[in-house]
Scaffold this motif. Structure first.
Motif, PDB file in Angstrom:
ATOM      1  N   SER A  90       0.832  -1.218   0.000  1.00 12.43           N
ATOM      2  CA  SER A  90       0.000   0.000   0.000  1.00 12.43           C
ATOM      3  C   SER A  90       0.860   1.259   0.000  1.00 12.43           C
ATOM      4  O   SER A  90       0.479   2.278  -0.576  1.00 12.43           O
ATOM      5  CB  SER A  90      -0.916   0.010   1.217  1.00 12.43           C
ATOM      6  N   PHE A  93       0.343   5.384   5.035  1.00 12.16           N
ATOM      7  CA  PHE A  93      -0.618   6.496   5.027  1.00 12.16           C
ATOM      8  C   PHE A  93      -0.043   7.675   5.811  1.00 12.16           C
ATOM      9  O   PHE A  93       0.734   7.481   6.726  1.00 12.16           O
ATOM     10  CB  PHE A  93      -1.935   6.029   5.666  1.00 12.16           C
ATOM     11  N   PRO A  94      -0.435   8.913   5.451  1.00 15.96           N
ATOM     12  CA  PRO A  94      -1.314   9.284   4.334  1.00 15.96           C
ATOM     13  C   PRO A  94      -0.571   9.286   3.008  1.00 15.96           C
ATOM     14  O   PRO A  94       0.646   9.098   2.983  1.00 15.96           O
ATOM     15  CB  PRO A  94      -1.741  10.698   4.718  1.00 15.96           C
ATOM     16  N   GLN A  95      -1.320   9.517   1.931  1.00 14.77           N
ATOM     17  CA  GLN A  95      -0.716   9.571   0.601  1.00 14.77           C
ATOM     18  C   GLN A  95      -1.300  10.762  -0.157  1.00 14.77           C
ATOM     19  O   GLN A  95      -2.211  10.620  -0.978  1.00 14.77           O
ATOM     20  CB  GLN A  95      -0.973   8.280  -0.170  1.00 14.77           C
ATOM     21  N   SER A  96      -0.782  11.906   0.107  1.00 11.03           N
ATOM     22  CA  SER A  96      -1.245  13.129  -0.529  1.00 11.03           C
ATOM     23  C   SER A  96      -0.528  13.342  -1.858  1.00 11.03           C
ATOM     24  O   SER A  96       0.676  13.126  -1.971  1.00 11.03           O
ATOM     25  CB  SER A  96      -0.968  14.322   0.385  1.00 11.03           C
ATOM     26  N   ALA A 100       3.192  13.452  -0.719  1.00 14.66           N
ATOM     27  CA  ALA A 100       3.881  12.158  -0.792  1.00 14.66           C
ATOM     28  C   ALA A 100       5.258  12.364  -1.412  1.00 14.66           C
ATOM     29  O   ALA A 100       5.416  13.120  -2.380  1.00 14.66           O
ATOM     30  CB  ALA A 100       3.067  11.175  -1.624  1.00 14.66           C
ATOM     31  N   HIS A 158     -12.025   8.597  -1.045  1.00 17.90           N
ATOM     32  CA  HIS A 158     -10.957   7.751  -0.507  1.00 17.90           C
ATOM     33  C   HIS A 158      -9.785   7.777  -1.482  1.00 17.90           C
ATOM     34  O   HIS A 158      -9.725   6.998  -2.424  1.00 17.90           O
ATOM     35  CB  HIS A 158     -11.459   6.326  -0.295  1.00 17.90           C
ATOM     36  N   LYS A 159      -8.873   8.691  -1.263  1.00 16.46           N
ATOM     37  CA  LYS A 159      -7.782   8.913  -2.195  1.00 16.46           C
ATOM     38  C   LYS A 159      -6.440   8.493  -1.588  1.00 16.46           C
ATOM     39  O   LYS A 159      -6.114   8.852  -0.457  1.00 16.46           O
ATOM     40  CB  LYS A 159      -7.702  10.391  -2.599  1.00 16.46           C
ATOM     41  N   LEU A 160      -5.695   7.692  -2.347  1.00 17.51           N
ATOM     42  CA  LEU A 160      -4.333   7.285  -1.997  1.00 17.51           C
ATOM     43  C   LEU A 160      -3.490   7.501  -3.244  1.00 17.51           C
ATOM     44  O   LEU A 160      -3.406   6.632  -4.111  1.00 17.51           O
ATOM     45  CB  LEU A 160      -4.298   5.816  -1.561  1.00 17.51           C
ATOM     46  N   TYR A 163      -0.600   4.637  -4.048  1.00 16.66           N
ATOM     47  CA  TYR A 163      -1.119   3.288  -4.300  1.00 16.66           C
ATOM     48  C   TYR A 163      -2.044   3.255  -5.512  1.00 16.66           C
ATOM     49  O   TYR A 163      -1.903   2.395  -6.394  1.00 16.66           O
ATOM     50  CB  TYR A 163      -1.862   2.797  -3.057  1.00 16.66           C
ATOM     51  N   GLN A 164      -3.002   4.189  -5.578  1.00 17.19           N
ATOM     52  CA  GLN A 164      -3.965   4.173  -6.682  1.00 17.19           C
ATOM     53  C   GLN A 164      -3.270   4.354  -8.031  1.00 17.19           C
ATOM     54  O   GLN A 164      -3.587   3.653  -8.998  1.00 17.19           O
ATOM     55  CB  GLN A 164      -5.011   5.272  -6.487  1.00 17.19           C
TER      56      GLN A 164
END
Length: 245
Positions: A90, A93-96, A100, A158-160, A163-164
């Protein structure tokens, strides 16, 4: 007996995929980046009566480890029928998108994207010897650009970013790989296991690992009329052709 390789398979969804494939007549090589964890998983499977399985050391982020795994497997089999690229992380977290770090992106992409490329390219020659070769890349509904951009979607808030985007890149790699293999017997698909209760999700979710394993294994077992070059998310969309990328 047909053979399969599942990466990141010492626990969670990969572990369940191994079970499903063995139950369907495969001998499965259980890839694990720590051999002791892989061997522990194999021992656990054997207590459940699942014996056609062997642990193989495979760190998808390490080129030498991938090469060594390919050499080792090549001494055992001349044909590989199924490759399930399950290993993934993953990234924490977090993943801004703004905050990031580049190192975060590199670490996650090294497993989720580059690791898939490394393993696929290393084992493609063994897969090409199969009459019905199958490649399944484990993706996620969170990688869908359509859902991520739709305020009406349940996943919109739900934003990553790390990972996304890595899994979206994996989906595009899957499309390109399927296209290059379109005139062969290969079936290549990206499959979302669903929101699964594993260590990865803090054991939250709407699907059990066993349910997720069956979803992944299904596309490793499809026949010659099955889809290829598709993104499949059966928990959210009933038909592969209707799934938004």
């Amino acid at each position: 007996m047909k053979s399969a390789l599942v990466t990141g398979a010492n626990k969670g969804i990969g572990f369940e995929v191994v079970k499903e494939l063995v139950r369907n007549g495969f001998f499965v090589y259980l890839g694990s980046r720590k051999l002791e964890n892989g061997m522990a998983a194999v021992n656990q499977l054997k207590t459940e009566g699942i014996t056609n399985v062997e642990a193989i050391l495979l760190d998808v982020t390490d080129e030498e480890s991938v090469k060594a795994a390919r050499a080792s497997l090549g001494e055992k089999v001349k044909v590989l029928d199924v490759l399930v690229n399950n290993a993934g992380i993953s990234g924490g977290f977090p993943q801004s998108a703004l905050n990031a770090t580049i190192d975060q992106f590199k670490t996650v992409y090294d497993t989720n994207v580059f690791g898939v490329v490394r393993v696929t390219q290393a084992f493609i020659d063994l897969l090409q010897q199969s009459n019905q070769p199958r490649i399944v890349n484990v993706s996620t509904a969170m990688a869908s650009l359509s859902l991520a951009a739709d305020p009406a979607s349940g996943s919109y808030d739900h934003k990553l970013a790390v990972y996304q985007s890595s899994k979206s890149a994996l989906n595009m790699y899957t499309i390109n790989l399927a296209y290059e293999l379109r005139n062969t017997a290969f079936k290549v698909n990206a499959v979302c296991p669903g929101y699964t209760q594993t260590d990865f999700t803090g054991h939250q979710g709407t699907s059990t690992p066993a349910e997720a394993g069956k979803r992944i294994a299904k596309y490793a077992l499809i026949g010659p009329d099955g889809p290829t070059g598709k993104y499949v998310s059966e928990e959210y969309f009933p038909e592969p052709a209707s799934c938004p990328w």
